[in-house]
Design an enzyme around this catalytic site. Structure first.
Site, PDB file in Angstrom:
ATOM      1  N   ASP A   1      -3.438   0.871   3.190  1.00 54.40           N
ATOM      2  CA  ASP A   1      -2.339   1.737   2.759  1.00 54.40           C
ATOM      3  C   ASP A   1      -2.823   2.668   1.651  1.00 54.40           C
ATOM      4  OD1 ASP A   1       0.117   2.933   2.288  1.00 54.40           O
ATOM      5  OD2 ASP A   1       0.878   1.256   1.082  1.00 54.40           O
TER       6      ASP A   1
ATOM      7  N   ASN B   1       4.549  -3.682  -7.551  1.00 51.29           N
ATOM      8  CA  ASN B   1       5.551  -4.284  -6.660  1.00 51.29           C
ATOM      9  C   ASN B   1       4.925  -5.347  -5.761  1.00 51.29           C
ATOM     10  OD1 ASN B   1       8.269  -4.256  -5.250  1.00 51.29           O
ATOM     11  ND2 ASN B   1       6.881  -3.815  -3.548  1.00 51.29           N
ATOM     12  N   HIS B   2       3.663  -5.098  -5.387  1.00 52.87           N
ATOM     13  CA  HIS B   2       3.006  -5.997  -4.438  1.00 52.87           C
ATOM     14  C   HIS B   2       1.507  -5.960  -4.656  1.00 52.87           C
ATOM     15  CE1 HIS B   2       3.729  -1.962  -2.571  1.00 52.87           C
ATOM     16  NE2 HIS B   2       2.422  -2.007  -2.515  1.00 52.87           N
TER      17      HIS B   2
ATOM     18  N   GLN C   1       1.221  -6.491   2.376  1.00 50.09           N
ATOM     19  CA  GLN C   1       1.517  -6.231   0.966  1.00 50.09           C
ATOM     20  C   GLN C   1       2.636  -7.153   0.472  1.00 50.09           C
ATOM     21  OE1 GLN C   1       2.378  -2.089   1.699  1.00 50.09           O
ATOM     22  NE2 GLN C   1       0.564  -1.410   0.577  1.00 50.09           N
TER      23      GLN C   1
ATOM     24  N   ASP D   1       5.230  -8.956  -1.764  1.00 52.48           N
ATOM     25  CA  ASP D   1       5.853  -8.555  -3.029  1.00 52.48           C
ATOM     26  C   ASP D   1       5.598  -9.592  -4.113  1.00 52.48           C
ATOM     27  OD1 ASP D   1       7.076  -6.649  -1.304  1.00 52.48           O
ATOM     28  OD2 ASP D   1       8.746  -6.487  -2.719  1.00 52.48           O
TER      29      ASP D   1
ATOM     30  N   ARG E   1       1.686   5.573 -13.396  1.00 55.92           N
ATOM     31  CA  ARG E   1       2.765   5.848 -12.453  1.00 55.92           C
ATOM     32  C   ARG E   1       3.201   4.501 -11.904  1.00 55.92           C
ATOM     33  NH1 ARG E   1       2.913   5.651  -6.900  1.00 55.92           N
ATOM     34  NH2 ARG E   1       4.381   7.000  -5.791  1.00 55.92           N
TER      35      ARG E   1
ATOM     36  N   ASP F   1       4.535   2.465  -9.406  1.00 54.31           N
ATOM     37  CA  ASP F   1       4.788   2.579  -7.973  1.00 54.31           C
ATOM     38  C   ASP F   1       6.038   1.777  -7.606  1.00 54.31           C
ATOM     39  OD1 ASP F   1       3.944   3.283  -5.267  1.00 54.31           O
ATOM     40  OD2 ASP F   1       3.445   1.168  -5.001  1.00 54.31           O
TER      41      ASP F   1
ATOM     42  N   GLU G   1       8.208   6.060  -9.634  1.00 55.97           N
ATOM     43  CA  GLU G   1       8.623   6.494  -8.310  1.00 55.97           C
ATOM     44  C   GLU G   1      10.002   5.877  -8.068  1.00 55.97           C
ATOM     45  OE1 GLU G   1       6.903   6.355  -3.758  1.00 55.97           O
ATOM     46  OE2 GLU G   1       6.811   4.570  -4.990  1.00 55.97           O
TER      47      GLU G   1
ATOM     48  N   ASP H   1       2.696  11.432   0.292  1.00 63.93           N
ATOM     49  CA  ASP H   1       3.364  10.623   1.315  1.00 63.93           C
ATOM     50  C   ASP H   1       4.054  11.576   2.287  1.00 63.93           C
ATOM     51  OD1 ASP H   1       2.654   8.144   0.240  1.00 63.93           O
ATOM     52  OD2 ASP H   1       4.336   8.185  -1.159  1.00 63.93           O
TER      53      ASP H   1
HETATM   54  C1  GLC Z   1       4.507   4.284  -2.738  1.00 68.91           C
HETATM   55  C2  GLC Z   1       3.325   5.124  -2.377  1.00 68.91           C
HETATM   56  C3  GLC Z   1       3.039   4.949  -0.911  1.00 68.91           C
HETATM   57  C4  GLC Z   1       2.788   3.489  -0.617  1.00 68.91           C
HETATM   58  C5  GLC Z   1       3.925   2.635  -1.158  1.00 68.91           C
HETATM   59  C6  GLC Z   1       3.553   1.178  -1.127  1.00 68.91           C
HETATM   60  O1  GLC Z   1       5.648   4.678  -2.066  1.00 68.91           O
HETATM   61  O2  GLC Z   1       3.564   6.468  -2.737  1.00 68.91           O
HETATM   62  O3  GLC Z   1       1.946   5.720  -0.496  1.00 68.91           O
HETATM   63  O4  GLC Z   1       2.688   3.280   0.760  1.00 68.91           O
HETATM   64  O5  GLC Z   1       4.234   2.942  -2.475  1.00 68.91           O
HETATM   65  O6  GLC Z   1       2.720   0.876  -2.218  1.00 68.91           O
END
Ligand code: GLC
Ligand code: CA
Length: 550
Positions: free
Chosen positions: A60, A102-103, A168, A170, A198, A200, A242, A308
């Site tokens: 990813d 997140n993961h 991935q 969590d 950043r 995510d 994000e 993205d």
């Molecule tokens: C965010 C990233 C994206 C990724 C996702 C999972 O949305 O911009 O590219 O797939 O996180 O980490």
């Protein structure tokens, strides 16, 4: 008044592996990125957002991290990274890196241990459920590629939660040990000299999963804790998040100015594309009505495209279909039932007037502007590549072999350069545009320079002006040092409008592009897709602000 560097920043998003290959193995790297820093400074960029660069199975684009404390060997060594930071500092360039909290990747040692050993402390780093899993508390982020957010793991004998891809899992941020791990990670990179992170998938990271032991009464405390930690380690460092949510939800992530400093502005990008599709100012007028009150130390981070898909979830179903019809009618251009896997320039048919106009909006609307690599030359996408990789092709530096991106054999490139059609590298590249005074890159440089000289656009208080023409959008902003005004024509035909500035009309105004005084605003002429910027005389110079950010 305290000024914050990030409010006056020009942010440039860059993926190390597609920017410049320094050792001719076909993959971009930190040596390559470092040798392009002067290029970025010349463009006017002041802050880099470097996408994930850690060791990863890379399923990813690096958002599946295996080791948060290292540099992916494909991209260079830790030493290369340190040199990169040193060279950025010499040029006053700030560096923000992704914090994928997140993961992890399912290959991360934490997850490996967690699935192997139910007694291990790592088990509770993730979110588990025994058969049968409870109803989903969120639908998968990748419809079409994933069907569920729960996956049975044979080794663990249990289901784990994954909001993104199945590889991935969590993390469980209700577990204090997980939060402690991320403090160590943040500390490590702050010590290397970066300027922030950043965050995510911020809302997902704190979102309640509906499983006992994975919930905090006050999930936002996770972000407050991160913020306090970062601030204590480096008062100048920031977090930007994000947060792809509806506008009434978005400001919650600023907290009382004690959570995220900046938020990626998905609501704006959605409304801007709707305005472009309709050739109408109305979606932006509506956007201005949603615009929230923003705490003193916070700011929106505006963008047209990121790396993205163009995610259009903030529009209604009908509106989204309008944008699809205008900019991505072919089903192959669409993805996840919500977005387009296209770059800006081809969506606007490569029409430079329109591309400039969109960029001009980005650089005048309140917030900090973010562009991603390749935007400055109008790069295209490669739809033959799978999913979002379509918009992540190598940077087009010149008409030489591999677009000047790499000296490797073309078949050894990480992914092919775009070689066909109007966006192929022989047509669209930095070198060729540098020779042409009217090229997009030259114009982008001027737009950035003017924006930097007029920071009031970014964070003054703002209002929309009536133009009497549905295709023309006008807004003005005021900060303690200056008043600024911008007018944009969404139509393919010339327009002339009249603006009533009220009391502000008594000021002396200067046309920022023509560089001459304006008598009045009785008749403001605009070219097709034209844009004009104005300021009251003698705003504070951007130079003064930059050298003395606080
Ligand atoms: C965010 C990233 C994206 C990724 C996702 C999972 O949305 O911009 O590219 O797939 O996180 O980490
Ligand atoms: Ca390389």
């Amino acid at each position: 008044m305290r000024r914050h560097w990030y409010k006056d920043a020009i942010v440039y998003g860059v993926d190390v592996d597609t920017f410049d290959d320094g050792n001719a193995d076909g993959i971009g790297d930190f040596i390559g990125l470092t040798r392009r820093l002067d290029y970025l400074v010349e463009l006017g960029v002041t802050c880099l957002w470097v996408l994930p660069f850690h060791p990863t199975p890379n399923r990813d684009n690096g958002y599946d991290v295996m080791d948060y404390f290292a540099v992916d060997p494909r991209l260079g060594t830790m030493h290369d990274f340190e040199i990169f930071i040193r060279e950025c500092k010499e040029r006053d360039l700030r560096v923000i890196i992704d914090l994928v909290a997140n993961h992890t990747s399912d290959q991360h040692p934490w997850f490996q241990e967690a699935r192997r050993n139910p007694q291990s402390k790592y088990r509770n780093y993730y979110v588990w459920s025994d058969n049968p899993p409870p109803e989903s508390f969120g639908v998968t982020i990748f419809p079409g590629e994933e069907h569920s957010t729960w996956r049975y793991d044979k080794e663990a004998g249990a289901y784990y939660w994954h909001l993104f891809y199945r590889f991935q899992p969590d993390l469980n941020h209700a577990n204090a040990d997980v939060r402690e791990e991320f403090r160590r990670i943040m500390s490590f990179w702050l010590d290397k000299g970066i300027d922030g992170f950043r965050v995510d998938a911020a809302p997902h990271m704190i979102h309640k999963k509906g499983i006992e032991g994975t919930e905090l009464d006050d999930p936002h405390s996770i972000l407050r804790e991160m913020r306090a930690f970062v601030e204590q380690r480096n008062p100048d460092a920031i977090l930007f998040g994000e947060v792809d949510a509806i506008m009434t939800e978005v400001p919650k992530y600023f907290g009382d100015g004690d959570e995220l400093h900046m938020l990626l502005n998905f609501v704006l990008s959605n409304h801007l594309f709707l305005a472009l599709a309709r050739r109408s100012a109305e979606p932006l007028i509506r956007y201005s009505q949603y615009f929230p009150r923003i705490p003193q130390d916070c700011q929106m981070l505006n963008f047209l495209r990121n790396l993205d898909e163009l995610d259009l979830e903030r529009l209604t179903q009908d509106e989204r279909q309008e944008v699809f019809a205008a900019f991505g009618p072919d089903p192959d251009m669409q993805i996840y039932n919500r977005g387009l896997r296209r770059r800006l320039a081809p969506m606007l048919d490569g029409d430079q007037r329109r591309i400039e106009s969109a960029l001009s909006l980005l650089f005048t609307l309140p917030g900090t502007p973010l562009i991603v690599y390749g935007d400055e030359i109008g790069m295209g996408e490669d739809l033959s590549l799978p999913g979002r990789i379509a918009v992540r092709t190598p940077m087009q530096w010149s008409g030489d072999l591999n677009a000047g991106f790499s000296e490797a054999a073309p078949e050894d490139l990480l992914r092919p350069v775009i070689s066909e059609g109007p966006f192929g590298y022989t047509n669209v590249n930095v070198e060729v545009q540098n020779y042409n005074d009217n090229s997009l890159i030259k114009r982008v440089r001027r737009i950035i320079a003017k924006r930097r000289a007029n920071p009031a656009f970014g964070w003054g208080s703002w209002r929309v002006l009536r133009t009497g023409d549905a295709a023309v959008f006008a807004h003005c902003a005021t900060d303690p040092s200056a008043k600024v005004l911008a007018v944009h024509n969404f139509a393919d035909s010339p327009r002339t409008i009249r603006l009533d500035l009220g009391e502000d009309g008594n000021d002396t105004w200067i046309d920022l592009w023509a560089e001459e005084p304006v008598d009045d605003f009785e008749s403001v002429a605009l070219e097709p897709y034209g844009y004009r910027w104005f300021c009251t005389d003698a705003p504070l110079g951007a130079e003064d602000e930059r050298t003395n950010p606080d």
